[in-house]
Design an enzyme around this catalytic site. Structure first.
Site, PDB file in Angstrom:
ATOM      1  N   SER A   1       0.805  -1.218   0.000  1.00 38.96           N
ATOM      2  CA  SER A   1       0.000   0.000   0.000  1.00 38.96           C
ATOM      3  C   SER A   1       0.838   1.268   0.000  1.00 38.96           C
ATOM      4  CB  SER A   1      -0.930   0.015   1.217  1.00 38.96           C
ATOM      5  OG  SER A   1      -0.189  -0.115   2.420  1.00 38.96           O
TER       6      SER A   1
ATOM      7  N   GLY B   1      -2.016  -4.313   1.254  1.00 40.83           N
ATOM      8  CA  GLY B   1      -2.112  -5.522   2.053  1.00 40.83           C
ATOM      9  C   GLY B   1      -1.153  -6.620   1.654  1.00 40.83           C
TER      10      GLY B   1
ATOM     11  N   ASN C   1       3.825  -5.231   5.702  1.00 38.91           N
ATOM     12  CA  ASN C   1       2.681  -6.033   6.164  1.00 38.91           C
ATOM     13  C   ASN C   1       3.134  -7.318   6.852  1.00 38.91           C
ATOM     14  OD1 ASN C   1       0.405  -4.411   5.319  1.00 38.91           O
ATOM     15  ND2 ASN C   1       1.066  -4.855   3.234  1.00 38.91           N
TER      16      ASN C   1
ATOM     17  N   ASP D   1      -4.546   6.579  10.344  1.00 33.08           N
ATOM     18  CA  ASP D   1      -4.096   5.279  10.851  1.00 33.08           C
ATOM     19  C   ASP D   1      -2.629   5.274  11.271  1.00 33.08           C
ATOM     20  OD1 ASP D   1      -2.733   5.318   8.431  1.00 33.08           O
ATOM     21  OD2 ASP D   1      -3.900   3.695   7.513  1.00 33.08           O
TER      22      ASP D   1
ATOM     23  N   HIS E   1      -0.070   5.091   6.847  1.00 33.35           N
ATOM     24  CA  HIS E   1       0.027   5.466   5.442  1.00 33.35           C
ATOM     25  C   HIS E   1       0.242   6.970   5.304  1.00 33.35           C
ATOM     26  CE1 HIS E   1      -2.292   1.655   5.420  1.00 33.35           C
ATOM     27  NE2 HIS E   1      -1.485   1.400   4.400  1.00 33.35           N
TER      28      HIS E   1
END
Length: 201
Positions: free
Chosen positions: A24, A61, A89, A170, A173
């Protein structure tokens, strides 16, 4: 008597074709495509006079093993170089670093077999995973770079990690400004990588 006039224009060199192959952080999660890492990096290089096209092969992801599974169709023939950005991830999910390293090693090996050079973008594991895990995870990127003779950018999120002003809600990102910081920081390493690429006719 008229002198002959050259009618054949010089053919401009074709742009370098790079692929940002990652998760991502490359895909540009939560951002318009024009604000994602590959597009912003391409623009920064073009402003420096580098004719380059950077394809966005980021999948949100994705783990290193997931990247390995889609490698062949994500990196087409004719690619001049790959920016490999995977592993974040894996750490978030607590995947054994040995599994991640094996997958990254296989990705690099397969790209090298196709004569596609790789810039390895490293990642650091979250510190709350403990010193054993973080030590094992963090060490694999320099080890892979040394084993394969790769250009290494040690930490893809250098300069923005944990900064609320440069990350989305979050805190994982980057915002558009965060992406610009990433590009500004990684740009000298990318330029060094491009200087190692075989000359194109």
């Amino acid at each position: 008597m008229l002198l002959p006039v050259a009618t054949m224009a010089q053919t401009p060199p074709r742009p370098l074709k790079l692929v940002a192959f990652g998760d991502s952080l490359s895909a540009g999660y939560g951002l318009p495509g024009s604000a994602a890492f590959p597009a912003v990096l391409e623009q920064a290089l073009r402003q420096k006079g580098v004719q380059v096209e950077i394809s966005n092969a980021g999948v949100s992801g994705d783990t290193a093993s997931g990247g390995l599974e889609r490698l062949d169709w994500s990196v087409p023939d004719g690619t001049d170089g790959v920016i490999l950005e995977l592993g974040a991830n894996d750490a978030l999910r607590g995947i054994d670093p040995a599994t991640t390293e094996k997958a990254l090693d296989a990705i690099v090996t397969r790209l090298k077999a196709r004569n596609i050079p790789v810039l390895l973008a490293g990642m650091y594991a979250p510190r709350n995973l403990g010193t054993d895990y973080t030590g094992r995870f963090d060490a694999m990127f320099p080890r892979l770079a040394q084993a394969h003779g790769l250009v290494l950018y040690p930490f893809f999120l250098d300069g923005i990690a944990g900064d609320r002003a440069l990350n989305q809600a979050d805190l994982l990102h980057p915002t558009p400004e965060g992406v610009r910081v990433i590009v500004q920081r990684i740009l000298p390493t990318v330029e060094r990588f491009l200087a190692t690429l075989p000359a194109k006719s």
